[in-house]
Every structure is written in structure tokens, then in C-alpha cells.
Design an enzyme around this catalytic site. Structure first.
Site, PDB file in Angstrom:
ATOM      1  N   ARG A 103      -5.757  -3.433   3.963  1.00 23.89           N
ATOM      2  CA  ARG A 103      -6.199  -2.455   4.974  1.00 23.89           C
ATOM      3  C   ARG A 103      -6.319  -3.029   6.386  1.00 23.89           C
ATOM      4  O   ARG A 103      -5.992  -2.348   7.360  1.00 23.89           O
ATOM      5  CB  ARG A 103      -7.530  -1.826   4.540  1.00 23.89           C
ATOM      6  CG  ARG A 103      -7.365  -0.839   3.411  1.00 23.89           C
ATOM      7  CD  ARG A 103      -8.689  -0.480   2.800  1.00 23.89           C
ATOM      8  NE  ARG A 103      -9.324  -1.646   2.172  1.00 23.89           N
ATOM      9  CZ  ARG A 103     -10.472  -1.608   1.524  1.00 23.89           C
ATOM     10  NH1 ARG A 103     -11.137  -0.474   1.431  1.00 23.89           N
ATOM     11  NH2 ARG A 103     -10.970  -2.702   0.978  1.00 23.89           N
ATOM     12  N   MET A 136       0.830  -1.196   0.000  1.00 26.25           N
ATOM     13  CA  MET A 136       0.000   0.000   0.000  1.00 26.25           C
ATOM     14  C   MET A 136       0.869   1.252   0.000  1.00 26.25           C
ATOM     15  O   MET A 136       1.718   1.425   0.875  1.00 26.25           O
ATOM     16  CB  MET A 136      -0.866   0.017   1.270  1.00 26.25           C
ATOM     17  CG  MET A 136      -2.072  -0.879   1.184  1.00 26.25           C
ATOM     18  SD  MET A 136      -2.941  -0.964   2.759  1.00 26.25           S
ATOM     19  CE  MET A 136      -1.882  -2.071   3.668  1.00 26.25           C
ATOM     20  N   ALA A 137       0.608   2.107  -1.022  1.00 24.79           N
ATOM     21  CA  ALA A 137       1.377   3.341  -1.173  1.00 24.79           C
ATOM     22  C   ALA A 137       1.380   4.135   0.141  1.00 24.79           C
ATOM     23  O   ALA A 137       0.330   4.330   0.753  1.00 24.79           O
ATOM     24  CB  ALA A 137       0.783   4.183  -2.295  1.00 24.79           C
ATOM     25  N   ASN A 157      -7.501 -11.342  -3.220  1.00 19.30           N
ATOM     26  CA  ASN A 157      -7.442 -10.127  -2.399  1.00 19.30           C
ATOM     27  C   ASN A 157      -8.793  -9.414  -2.435  1.00 19.30           C
ATOM     28  O   ASN A 157      -9.492  -9.445  -3.428  1.00 19.30           O
ATOM     29  CB  ASN A 157      -6.338  -9.202  -2.960  1.00 19.30           C
ATOM     30  CG  ASN A 157      -6.381  -7.798  -2.381  1.00 19.30           C
ATOM     31  OD1 ASN A 157      -6.523  -6.822  -3.108  1.00 19.30           O
ATOM     32  ND2 ASN A 157      -6.260  -7.687  -1.069  1.00 19.30           N
ATOM     33  N   GLY A 158      -9.134  -8.798  -1.303  1.00 17.01           N
ATOM     34  CA  GLY A 158     -10.325  -7.968  -1.230  1.00 17.01           C
ATOM     35  C   GLY A 158     -11.100  -8.190   0.042  1.00 17.01           C
ATOM     36  O   GLY A 158     -11.760  -9.208   0.225  1.00 17.01           O
ATOM     37  N   LYS A 163      -0.298  -7.786  -9.958  1.00 18.28           N
ATOM     38  CA  LYS A 163      -1.543  -7.620  -9.215  1.00 18.28           C
ATOM     39  C   LYS A 163      -2.529  -6.867 -10.074  1.00 18.28           C
ATOM     40  O   LYS A 163      -2.219  -5.804 -10.612  1.00 18.28           O
ATOM     41  CB  LYS A 163      -1.278  -6.859  -7.918  1.00 18.28           C
ATOM     42  CG  LYS A 163      -2.544  -6.568  -7.128  1.00 18.28           C
ATOM     43  CD  LYS A 163      -2.252  -6.513  -5.654  1.00 18.28           C
ATOM     44  CE  LYS A 163      -3.438  -6.027  -4.858  1.00 18.28           C
ATOM     45  NZ  LYS A 163      -3.657  -4.585  -5.050  1.00 18.28           N
ATOM     46  N   CYS A 168      -4.026  -0.426 -10.122  1.00 20.17           N
ATOM     47  CA  CYS A 168      -4.226   0.834  -9.388  1.00 20.17           C
ATOM     48  C   CYS A 168      -5.176   1.762 -10.155  1.00 20.17           C
ATOM     49  O   CYS A 168      -4.946   2.055 -11.323  1.00 20.17           O
ATOM     50  CB  CYS A 168      -2.876   1.528  -9.168  1.00 20.17           C
ATOM     51  SG  CYS A 168      -3.070   3.101  -8.318  1.00 20.17           S
TER      52      CYS A 168
HETATM   53  C1  LIG Z   1      -3.852   3.511   1.140  1.00 24.36           C
HETATM   54  C2  LIG Z   1      -3.837   2.403   0.122  1.00 24.36           C
HETATM   55  C3  LIG Z   1      -2.765   2.269  -0.735  1.00 24.36           C
HETATM   56  C4  LIG Z   1      -2.733   1.250  -1.687  1.00 24.36           C
HETATM   57  N1  LIG Z   1      -1.662   1.131  -2.512  1.00 24.36           N
HETATM   58  C5  LIG Z   1      -1.601   0.093  -3.379  1.00 24.36           C
HETATM   59  C6  LIG Z   1      -0.447  -0.121  -4.173  1.00 24.36           C
HETATM   60  O1  LIG Z   1       0.532   0.620  -4.114  1.00 24.36           O
HETATM   61  N2  LIG Z   1      -0.441  -1.189  -5.014  1.00 24.36           N
HETATM   62  C7  LIG Z   1      -1.504  -2.060  -5.088  1.00 24.36           C
HETATM   63  O2  LIG Z   1      -1.436  -3.037  -5.842  1.00 24.36           O
HETATM   64  N3  LIG Z   1      -2.605  -1.865  -4.354  1.00 24.36           N
HETATM   65  C8  LIG Z   1      -2.664  -0.828  -3.499  1.00 24.36           C
HETATM   66  N4  LIG Z   1      -3.778  -0.668  -2.721  1.00 24.36           N
HETATM   67  C9  LIG Z   1      -4.867  -1.647  -2.830  1.00 24.36           C
HETATM   68  C10 LIG Z   1      -4.671  -2.766  -1.811  1.00 24.36           C
HETATM   69  O3  LIG Z   1      -3.454  -3.418  -2.037  1.00 24.36           O
HETATM   70  C11 LIG Z   1      -5.793  -3.797  -1.892  1.00 24.36           C
HETATM   71  O4  LIG Z   1      -5.831  -4.340  -3.186  1.00 24.36           O
HETATM   72  C12 LIG Z   1      -7.150  -3.216  -1.573  1.00 24.36           C
HETATM   73  O5  LIG Z   1      -7.083  -2.310  -0.493  1.00 24.36           O
HETATM   74  C13 LIG Z   1      -8.151  -4.339  -1.227  1.00 24.36           C
HETATM   75  O6  LIG Z   1      -7.631  -5.181  -0.209  1.00 24.36           O
HETATM   76  P1  LIG Z   1      -8.053  -5.010   1.350  1.00 24.36           P
HETATM   77  O7  LIG Z   1      -9.551  -5.088   1.373  1.00 24.36           O
HETATM   78  O8  LIG Z   1      -7.382  -6.157   2.047  1.00 24.36           O
HETATM   79  O9  LIG Z   1      -7.590  -3.668   1.781  1.00 24.36           O
HETATM   80  C14 LIG Z   1      -3.819   0.338  -1.783  1.00 24.36           C
HETATM   81  C15 LIG Z   1      -4.900   0.480  -0.914  1.00 24.36           C
HETATM   82  C16 LIG Z   1      -4.925   1.482   0.035  1.00 24.36           C
HETATM   83  C17 LIG Z   1      -6.115   1.588   0.951  1.00 24.36           C
END
Ligand SMILES: Cc1cc2nc3c(=O)[nH]c(=O)nc-3n(C[C@H](O)[C@H](O)[C@H](O)COP(=O)(O)O)c2cc1C
Length: 298
Positions: free
Chosen positions: A210, A1-2, A186-187, A124, A85
Site C-alpha cells: 500500500r 495488488m489486484a 510483508n506488512g 505468498k 488472499c
Molecule cells: C487493494 C489491494 C489489493 C491486493 N491484492 C493482493 C493480491 O492480488 N495478492 C496478494 O498476495 N496480496 C494482495 N494484497 C495484499 C498486499 O499484497 C499486502 O500483503 C498487504 O496489503 C500488506 O502489505 P502493506 O502493508 O505493505 O500494504 C492486496 C492489498 C490491497 C490493499
């Protein structure tokens, strides 16, 4: 996550049971130009065991060169490419989820990077740009042709952002279509039931984003002591910000306080006193202030 999966967060997640972690998104162009700020995003801590570099860009040749430079650092177990993204700043360059609208380019990128490095390569992605354009079947086909080691599928469409239905039915179909190519799911995994529901699709691994910000121990479905976790994270953050000093006008303490405000509240969300802490975050100016705030929850 960025801006979140920096070395401190990754070390904490590994210590809490994550089998693999990923860097935040790193711009391939910045790596090729050896931009110090970009290269800093590829810093790791020596105790990290299985960290993958997560790269983005629209150009096959530049991504291939960036991947070679990353491999030469010798710090990473693999290369993961971003094709999911939805942020306009990224898609406007033709990178991230824009690649789901240009599948020939996605194919060229995967092939070029797989050819360029010895490290395993994954990417991804999502199910498609929107529910009317479910391109996951074509994406799986391209992935199988390209020689990548696995596909990570955020089981949503780009148009959904990070909310709404996680399409487990489509994820299951994608797993079947991928055959012997591993698919990672993922999700919205937040606990054991949501993890088991996704695991039932047949995915080879689960990716959690998250939920790990609030509880790095989510990887083992345990709670962890939020005070211990916050203090450990704070120590790691100080170490990291000391490394960042060459690129920052802030002292390590100032940089740590600025960064840590966004982490601190998450650890205590839902506990008595959390809302009061949220209101006071801007009054925390020193490491001592942060430690005192954590101590109030003990
Ligand atoms: C703040 C933030 C930054 C993220 N940055 C990236 C990233 O750099 N690369 C990426 O593939 N996904 C990024 N995501 C998406 C997450 O990796 C993930 O796919 C998405 O949040 C769903 O998964 P979760 O429900 O477990 O959070 C980001 C999500 C958030 C909330």
C-alpha cells in the site's frame, strides 16, 4: 495488488528502486482457457526488468498448466502463487487463504508447480487462518519439502485482513524455522523505521504494497516529486489503456480517466488542496482535466 499493480505502476516502482514487482492476482483457470481478459493481466511493458507473475487457484494440475503457459510467454522472472488472499470470492473457490485450512492441498500445489516449470517458484501466505490456528510452522515445512525458492510471509493472520498487529516475533521464528529457505517479510512497511524493524527479523527481502500507491519512491525511502510521479504515471496509463482497447468499450482516454481518478488523489494526500481535489475527482473527464489538476499542485 489486484487492480493496482498493472504495468504502469510496476514501471514506476522499478524506476523508483523496487528490485522486483509482481502482477496482480491472475486466475489460473482463465489462463488455461486462454481467456483474453485474463491474458491481458499478464501484459508487461518492454522496459520491465524483474516482474513475477502472481497466480491463484485451488487445483494443482490447473496451476501447473497455467504456470507452464506463463513461462512460455517469456516475460516473467518467476512464478508467485497466492496462498493468503482473504477475499470471500477467492476463498470460496478453495484458493488464496483457504489453502491455509487445507495444507495437504497447498503442498500438492507447490510441488506440482515447481515440477512443471524451470522458472523459480515462490508463494505468498500468512501466519495462519486466525491467532488460534498458527499454521506457519507447518507451512514452512511444506515449503522446504516442495522446492520453492522462497516464502513471502505477510506477518498477519487471515482474520486480521490488512490491519492490526504485524507479528514480527512470529516472523522471526518463521525465519529461523525456514533455515536456508529465504523468507520475505510483508506488512505495513511505510518508512525506514518500519522497514528496519522488519529487516531485523532476518527476512531476506521486504515486500511493500500500500505505501507504494502513495509514494512509489518508498522503496528507497525518498519522497519523489508527487507532480512528476503523477504525470509520469498518467503517460504510462494512457499507453496501457491503448493496449486494452480490444477488451474495452471505452476509448483509451476514457479508460485512463476512470482508472486514474483512483490514483491521482493518493499522490497529493496530505498536501494543501488535496481535499478539494478529492471533492472534484468526478468533474475530471479528460486527460487535459487530469493534467490541469496535477498542475495546480506545482
Ligand atoms: C487493494 C489491494 C489489493 C491486493 N491484492 C493482493 C493480491 O492480488 N495478492 C496478494 O498476495 N496480496 C494482495 N494484497 C495484499 C498486499 O499484497 C499486502 O500483503 C498487504 O496489503 C500488506 O502489505 P502493506 O502493508 O505493505 O500494504 C492486496 C492489498 C490491497 C490493499
Amino acid at each position: 495488488m489486484a487492480e493496482f499493480t498493472t504495468p504502469p505502476m510496476r514501471v514506476l516502482c522499478e524506476a523508483c528502486g523496487a528490485a522486483r514487482t509482481y502482477t496482480e492476482m491472475v486466475n489460473a483457470e482463465g489462463i488455461c482457457r486462454a481467456s483474453p481478459k485474463t491474458l491481458f493481466l499478464l501484459e508487461t511493458f518492454p522496459e520491465e526488468r524483474n516482474v513475477w507473475a502472481h497466480l491463484y487457484g485451488p487445483e494443482p494440475d490447473r496451476l501447473a498448466e497455467a504456470a507452464q503457459r506463463v513461462e512460455a510467454l517469456g516475460r516473467f522472472q518467476g512464478i508467485d502463487l497466492n496462498a493468503g488472499c482473504p477475499v470471500p470470492r477467492i476463498t470460496a473457490q478453495g484458493a488464496g487463504s483457504a489453502l491455509l485450512k487445507d495444507l495437504p492441498r497447498l503442498g500438492k500445489i507447490l510441488e506440482a508447480v515447481v515440477r512443471a516449470v524451470r522458472l523459480p517458484v515462490t508463494f505468498k501466505t500468512r501466519l495462519g487462518p486466525h491467532p488460534g490456528a498458527p499454521v506457519w510452522r507447518e507451512v514452512i515445512h511444506i515449503a522446504r519439502e516442495s522446492g520453492v525458492a522462497a516464502v513471502s510471509l505477510h506477518a498477519r493472520f487471515t482474520s486480521q485482513g490488512h490491519a492490526g498487529t504485524v507479528h514480527l516475533d512470529l516472523l522471526r521464528q518463521a525465519v529461523e524455522a525456514a533455515d536456508d529457505l529465504p523468507v520475505f517479510g510483508n506488512g505495513s512497511i511505510v518508512d525506514r523505521p518500519s522497514a528496519e524493524a522488519m529487516a531485523a527479523t532476518g527476512v531476506r527481502a521486504l515486500l511493500i504494497a500500500r505505501a507504494a500507491l502513495e509514494n512509489p519512491c518508498v522503496f528507497t525511502f525518498s519522497k519523489g516529486n508527487p507532480c512528476d510521479l503523477a504525470e509520469r504515471h498518467l503517460d504510462l496509463e494512457l499507453r496501457y489503456r491503448a493496449l486494452a482497447q480490444a477488451f474495452s468499450r471505452l476509448t483509451p482516454e476514457e479508460a485512463t480517466v476512470l482508472t486514474f481518478r483512483k490514483h491521482l488523489f493518493r499522490y497529493f494526500k496530505g498536501l494543501p488542496g488535496a481535499n478539494a481535489l478529492r471533492g472534484r475527482l468526478m468533474d475530471l473527464h479528460t486527460i487535459a482535466d487530469l493534467r490541469a489538476a496535477i498542475a495546480t499542485f506545482r
